[in-house]
Design a protein around this motif. Structure first.
Motif, PDB file in Angstrom:
ATOM      1  N   HIS A  38       0.830  -1.213   0.000  1.00 24.46           N
ATOM      2  CA  HIS A  38       0.000   0.000   0.000  1.00 24.46           C
ATOM      3  C   HIS A  38       0.861   1.257   0.000  1.00 24.46           C
ATOM      4  O   HIS A  38       0.643   2.178  -0.812  1.00 24.46           O
ATOM      5  N   ASP A 164     -12.351 -10.224   5.906  1.00 25.64           N
ATOM      6  CA  ASP A 164     -13.142  -8.996   6.026  1.00 25.64           C
ATOM      7  C   ASP A 164     -12.467  -7.988   6.951  1.00 25.64           C
ATOM      8  O   ASP A 164     -13.014  -6.916   7.212  1.00 25.64           O
ATOM      9  N   PRO A 166     -10.107  -5.071   7.839  1.00 23.08           N
ATOM     10  CA  PRO A 166      -9.411  -4.000   7.103  1.00 23.08           C
ATOM     11  C   PRO A 166      -7.903  -4.061   7.336  1.00 23.08           C
ATOM     12  O   PRO A 166      -7.441  -4.442   8.421  1.00 23.08           O
ATOM     13  N   GLU A 171      -8.860   3.256   6.349  1.00 19.71           N
ATOM     14  CA  GLU A 171      -8.284   3.501   5.027  1.00 19.71           C
ATOM     15  C   GLU A 171      -8.716   2.430   4.037  1.00 19.71           C
ATOM     16  O   GLU A 171      -8.893   1.264   4.398  1.00 19.71           O
ATOM     17  N   THR A 172      -8.850   2.846   2.781  1.00 19.94           N
ATOM     18  CA  THR A 172      -9.135   1.934   1.678  1.00 19.94           C
ATOM     19  C   THR A 172      -7.840   1.628   0.947  1.00 19.94           C
ATOM     20  O   THR A 172      -7.019   2.527   0.736  1.00 19.94           O
ATOM     21  N   VAL A 173      -7.636   0.373   0.586  1.00 18.29           N
ATOM     22  CA  VAL A 173      -6.418  -0.022  -0.128  1.00 18.29           C
ATOM     23  C   VAL A 173      -6.797  -0.690  -1.440  1.00 18.29           C
ATOM     24  O   VAL A 173      -7.944  -1.081  -1.662  1.00 18.29           O
ATOM     25  N   SER A 174      -5.815  -0.838  -2.322  1.00 16.28           N
ATOM     26  CA  SER A 174      -6.047  -1.451  -3.629  1.00 16.28           C
ATOM     27  C   SER A 174      -6.241  -2.952  -3.505  1.00 16.28           C
ATOM     28  O   SER A 174      -5.922  -3.570  -2.473  1.00 16.28           O
ATOM     29  N   ASN A 175      -6.749  -3.559  -4.589  1.00 18.58           N
ATOM     30  CA  ASN A 175      -6.864  -5.015  -4.622  1.00 18.58           C
ATOM     31  C   ASN A 175      -5.500  -5.680  -4.495  1.00 18.58           C
ATOM     32  O   ASN A 175      -5.379  -6.749  -3.893  1.00 18.58           O
ATOM     33  N   TYR A 178      -4.489  -5.650  -0.893  1.00 18.22           N
ATOM     34  CA  TYR A 178      -5.334  -6.638  -0.209  1.00 18.22           C
ATOM     35  C   TYR A 178      -4.825  -8.045  -0.477  1.00 18.22           C
ATOM     36  O   TYR A 178      -4.676  -8.858   0.448  1.00 18.22           O
TER      37      TYR A 178
END
Length: 258
Positions: A38, A164, A166, A171-175, A178
């Motif tokens: 990330h 599931d 985080p 925060e949102t992360v890319s595929n 992930y």
């Protein structure tokens, strides 16, 4: 609960959800790989604002164990360029480097008309997912995973898993980040020997992606090999729901327990 909590731009702490399988007093390396991916992507985007380069290879060297003390991650461009770029990220904890990641970014191009692979597909994920893939591994990280596996013989099988939890709180992360937060589980989803009797931690992980992943399910067709002199390898073909997308290899140090 997320695996990590951000303290400032580059400093983080791990939560109990990141506790390890070999030792619950240490962090599992898998979430750390996702976090470093990330931060590497964020660093790269500052230079490649139009998204003309894509990550194709990620190599991780595990230099030491990770406690639950705070740590920070430094990034550096090792090889700049307009068509290829090599970026290094280093996790530093208590004054010493503990994990080093190097990522090759490469120029993207339209090759859809010739896309294909000789890797075989595997049966896709089902809804019959089990906590921790139905394994006996302990630790908060493994317990945060759900999935299933089919082992055809010792050290050979397929598995699908997801989480599931985080990666970073809020925060949102890319595929890709992930997937990288899951991929180290490849060394453990199928077993060659009972891990209560034989320890076989990996010292590295190298992933090659010819197609970027699409979540949430990560699948592998995995083969585990033990040599006669204390060295082993776990090799996996990586899948998402669309089919094979790359490969992953991990070198193992084999130690009898007890």
């Amino acid at each position: 609960m997320a695996y990590f909590i951000r303290k400032d731009e580059n400093e983080f702490t791990a939560t109990g959800a990141a506790s390890g399988a070999w030792n619950t007093e240490e962090q599992h390396i898998a979430p750390m790989m996702g976090l470093m991916t990330h931060l590497t992507e964020l660093d790269h985007v500052r230079r490649d604002t139009e998204g003309v380069m894509l990550p194709g290879r990620i190599n991780v060297e595990i230099l030491g164990t990770l406690s639950f003390d705070a740590f920070h991650i430094e990034t550096e461009v090792v090889r700049p360029g307009r068509t290829i770029e090599l970026v290094e990220a280093v996790c530093i904890q208590n004054g010493r480097p503990t994990v080093r990641m190097r990522t090759w970014f490469m120029a993207s191009a339209d090759t859809a008309s010739i896309a294909g692979t000789a890797f075989a597909s595997i049966p896709g994920p089902t809804e019959q997912a089990l906590p921790a893939l139905g394994t006996d591994w302990g630790g908060g990280y493994v317990q945060s995973i759900t999935g299933f596996r089919q082992q055809s013989e010792p050290g050979r099988g397929i598995a699908w898993w997801r989480t599931d939890t985080p990666l970073i709180e809020g925060e949102t992360v890319s595929n890709l980040a992930y997937f990288m937060s899951l991929l180290d589980m490849a060394n453990g989803v199928v077993v060659r020997e009972d891990p209560r009797k034989v320890a076989y931690p990996n010292l590295d992980l190298t992933a090659h992606f010819f197609q970027l992943p699409d979540g949430p399910w990560l699948g592998t067709e995995t083969h585990v090999s033990f040599g006669a002199s204390g060295i082993g390898e776990t090799h996996s073909v990586i899948h998402d729901a669309s089919g094979p997308i790359g490969t992953c290899s991990q070198i193992l140090t084999i130690r009898r327990r007890g």
